[in-house]
Each structure stands twice: as C-alpha cells, then as structure tokens.
Design a protein around this motif. Structure first.
Motif, PDB file in Angstrom:
ATOM      1  N   ASN B  88      -0.565  -8.204   2.622  1.00 19.47           N
ATOM      2  CA  ASN B  88       0.410  -7.209   3.118  1.00 19.47           C
ATOM      3  C   ASN B  88      -0.150  -6.459   4.325  1.00 19.47           C
ATOM      4  OD1 ASN B  88      -1.566  -5.633   2.018  1.00 19.47           O
ATOM      5  ND2 ASN B  88      -0.430  -5.197   0.141  1.00 19.47           N
ATOM      6  N   ASN B 244      -5.327  -8.133   1.718  1.00 19.81           N
ATOM      7  CA  ASN B 244      -4.437  -7.605   0.683  1.00 19.81           C
ATOM      8  C   ASN B 244      -4.847  -6.163   0.436  1.00 19.81           C
ATOM      9  OD1 ASN B 244      -2.722  -7.161  -1.469  1.00 19.81           O
ATOM     10  ND2 ASN B 244      -4.197  -7.932  -2.963  1.00 19.81           N
ATOM     11  N   THR B 246      -4.871  -3.077  -1.584  1.00 19.31           N
ATOM     12  CA  THR B 246      -4.607  -2.863  -3.033  1.00 19.31           C
ATOM     13  C   THR B 246      -4.227  -1.419  -3.330  1.00 19.31           C
ATOM     14  OG1 THR B 246      -6.955  -2.417  -3.279  1.00 19.31           O
ATOM     15  CG2 THR B 246      -6.228  -4.692  -3.668  1.00 19.31           C
ATOM     16  N   HIS B 252       3.443  -4.374  -2.594  1.00 19.59           N
ATOM     17  CA  HIS B 252       2.906  -5.537  -3.310  1.00 19.59           C
ATOM     18  C   HIS B 252       4.087  -6.381  -3.729  1.00 19.59           C
ATOM     19  CE1 HIS B 252      -0.982  -3.663  -3.194  1.00 19.59           C
ATOM     20  NE2 HIS B 252      -0.405  -2.537  -3.553  1.00 19.59           N
TER      21      HIS B 252
END
Lengths: 135, 293
Positions: B88, B244, B246, B252
């Motif tokens: 992302n 990514n 988190t 997500h």
C-alpha cells in the motif's frame, strides 16, 4: 339544526392557502434528513499542494441532518439510538438526541513529495465518508 | 452522590486538559512511526499549514510516479483494485551521491561503473519491504539497436569506524541479464533479494556500485560516439521500494482470492535477480511476469 349543519358544510374543509402535499411531507420525510454531503477540498487551500502532488481535488464528504425519533433500520441504527432518544424526550433533556455521523469510509491514494525530495505513493484508510447513520 | 463526584472528577480532568498544551495531549509519534498525513493534519489544526522546506524531486522520477499514480488510483484518488493487495506504499528514491569509478571499455561493451548512495530515512519502521527495483528511465523513447546486457551490482558495507575491528568488506555481487528492445521508456532491475535483509535490519543508507556490459547487434567501432544506450545507462537510476505499511492509518486491502500472486510480486526465492525490461506498462507489474526472466 339544519341551518348550522348546512352553514358548516359550506365551510371549506381546509384553508384555501393550505397545501396538502406540504402537510403530509412533514410526516413522510424529516425536513433536513441525516444524509451525505459533498465538500470538494483542493489541497492548495491548506497550502499542501507543495507536497501533495495527487489527487488535485479531495472530497472527504460529511454527514449532516436531523435524525428521526424512531431511527430504526433505515439508518442501520442500533436499538440504543431509540433508547437515547426516549431518554432525551421523556426523562432528561441534558442527554443529547442521536447524531448524524459517518458509518462507512473508503480509502484515499496520495502521491506526496517528502522533505528529502523522495516521492511516496501511499494509500490511507478511512479518508472518504461513504455512508451516514444515526447514533 | 456518585454522579456528582463523577461530575467533579470530569470537571477536574477537563480543567487539567485545558491548561495542558494541545501537543502534550497528542504526543507526536516519533520519526520512525509517524504516518504520512496524521502529523501535517495536526500541524494545520494547531499552527497553520505545513511549510516544511522540501527538496524538489527529479522531473523524470516525478513523471514516472505520476504515471504510476494514474495506473493505481482514479482522478478522485480512489485506489483501483488492479494492483496487488500486498503493498500500500511505493517509495522512489534518487541517489543522494554518485561517483564514476573505473572507466569502461568500449571494445568489450563494458560501461564505466557508477557508485551510488541512497538515503532511505523516509522508510518508517512499520513499512515492510516486499519488492525493490533499480529504475532507469529514458528521457524520451530512445531508439537503439537491441542489445544484450549484463548488470553487475555490488552493495558495499558502510565504511567501518576505526574503533571497530577491521572486517573484510562484505559486498554482494550479482549479475543479471536482460535484453533491450526498441522504444523503451524505462527498465527495471529487481534488487529485492539484496535489499530485503538490509532494510529489514533498519539499514537506511545503501551504498552500491553498478556497471553494465552490453553487446549490441552491430559491433561498435572504437571511435564511435557513445551510443544512446551508453548515455542512458550512465544516468543514475532511481530506487523503487514496494512496501506494506502495517500502521492503522494505512489502507489494508482484504486479500481476495481472485488476486493471483503474480510471479513478479514474489521476490525471487532462488536469490537470483530477475531483470526484465518493461515498456509503457512498467507501472503494472503484471506485464513483467510475461517477460523472460
């Protein structure tokens, strides 16, 4: 007696200026019902366009309007919402009525220039309201 | 009586809060964990627009990222579902320093090697590296004869400080082969296998030297001018990191089954490097998986 009855019958049922559809509207839909509204923001208004390259326009949308007293399934409200309205109306007006707030969101992709000159594409959660509810 | 004492407590804590500076209530996250939008939003709420001075990015790098943005998001900024749900965040770094090293050898097609230093400070501790490529972009679609190239890439350990024991320089050398085709706007050289352990160990300064050996279809006359291929490969590349994030603020995607993990998204398990030139569709890794590795 006959005269009063006939004079009563001659009276118009409703005042001439009375508008029936307006009259019923107040029962069918609250005037400014809780719903989603647009607000198109350009990052230059926040002077962020020096570091946010895309998107040019951002519409976070927002929820505004009155919640009906019996906000049931129509807004996906839990039963607690009606309980709170009953408390507000019958027991203690200092307890607020239910409010019109966002229930669901969608993400936003942003292209930014970092302070060190590197470029970042990022996706952020919960940046655009997509549905309202009464809570 | 309970309600009144409760109210008294609430009033007391409200009084405390109102005296405290707003900042003290919302401790700004430290550098490593700060997420992109939260702190500038807080800055706007408390002291006006975020006027932090910024270095300007390179025009070519910005053009590439704008094209990538158009491939991944709509005009309103809604993420499209056509990209892998794994990352992302995509960060593009241009080298903060570069030096030419050993001269090349035109006869054998070896180009001068270039020393590059990338500063990855903007990568936060909550961003995990999934894929990384060296990106060579061409100013316009360069037409040159097709060529087979070998890229030799050495990642160097940071200079050891005199105090610590001297240690053999631990450099990784890998070769990757690829073929140039006409009308390419950029090529990507996958360096995931090299960078993953370094980024995972919080190494934020990556020092590497890169050189190419290219055999073109027509033999080069020693006196020939540098071919467009040579001038292109001498321009320092950008480093692209697919991450990514988190943190809770990042989006997500729910991993949906119809998203098949494309080989191009899975770093080479064999530790080898895959270099695949990609054309216009470089921003969409799906095409790359169709190229021969």
């Amino acid at each position: 007696d006959q005269e009063t009855v006939s004079s009563e019958l001659k009276k118009p049922l409703v005042p001439a200026s009375f508008n029936l559809s307006e009259y019923f509207k107040q029962f069918l839909f609250p005037q400014n019902e809780c719903e989603l509204h647009d607000f198109r923001l350009s990052f230059s208004q926040l002077k962020w366009d020096i570091w946010i390259v895309a998107p040019r326009k951002y519409n976070p949308r927002y929820c505004k309007g009155d919640c009906p007293r019996a906000a049931g399934h129509r807004y996906g409200s839990p039963v607690h919402t009606m309980v709170q309205n009953v408390i507000h109306e019958k027991l203690d007006p200092s307890v607020p009525r239910s409010s019109c707030v966002p229930a669901k969101y969608s993400p936003l992709s942003v292209l930014t220039i970092e302070t060190d000159g590197s470029i970042a594409y990022k996706e952020y959660e919960d940046m655009i309201a997509t549905q309202c509810t009464c809570r | 009586s309970q309600a009144s004492s409760g109210e008294a407590q609430i009033a007391a804590s409200a009084a405390l809060e109102s005296e405290a500076q707003p900042w003290s209530l919302l401790q700004p996250l430290d550098e490593r964990h700060r997420s992109g939008l939260l702190s500038p939003l807080l800055k706007v709420l408390y002291d006006g627009p975020d006027g932090a001075p910024r270095l300007q990015p390179e025009a070519r790098a910005l053009r590439y990222m704008k094209r990538l943005y158009k491939a991944y998001a709509t005009k309103e900024g809604i993420p499209k579902s056509n990209r892998s749900p794994l990352y992302n965040t995509i960060r593009l770094f241009t080298p903060c320093a570069q030096h030419k090293q050993a001269p090349g050898d035109q006869a054998t097609g070896t180009l001068p090697s270039v020393d590059l230093l990338f500063n990855l400070d903007r990568v936060t501790a909550v961003e995990h590296l999934l894929k990384s490529v060296l990106l060579y972009t061409f100013s316009n679609s360069v037409a040159f004869p097709s060529a087979k190239c070998v890229c030799n890439l050495v990642i160097k350990e940071p200079e050891l400080s005199s105090k610590t024991l001297p240690k053999a320089p631990n450099s990784f050398t890998v070769n990757s082969q690829f073929e140039f085709r006409k009308k390419y706007k950029w090529i990507e050289i996958d360096v995931t296998a090299l960078l993953q352990p370094l980024v995972a160990s919080n190494r934020r300064s990556i020092h590497m030297s890169v050189n190419f050996t290219c055999l073109t279809a027509q033999p080069q006359r020693p006196s020939a001018q540098k071919s467009p291929l040579h001038t292109t490969l001498l321009v320092p590349p950008s480093l692209l990191l697919y991450l990514n994030d988190t943190s809770a603020e990042a989006y997500h995607r729910r991993y949906s089954h119809h998203h098949k993990r494309r080989p191009s998204q899975v770093p080479d398990q064999k530790g080898g490097l895959s270099a695949y030139p990609t054309g216009e569709e470089a921003a969409e890794p799906v095409r790359a998986s169709r190229h021969r590795r």
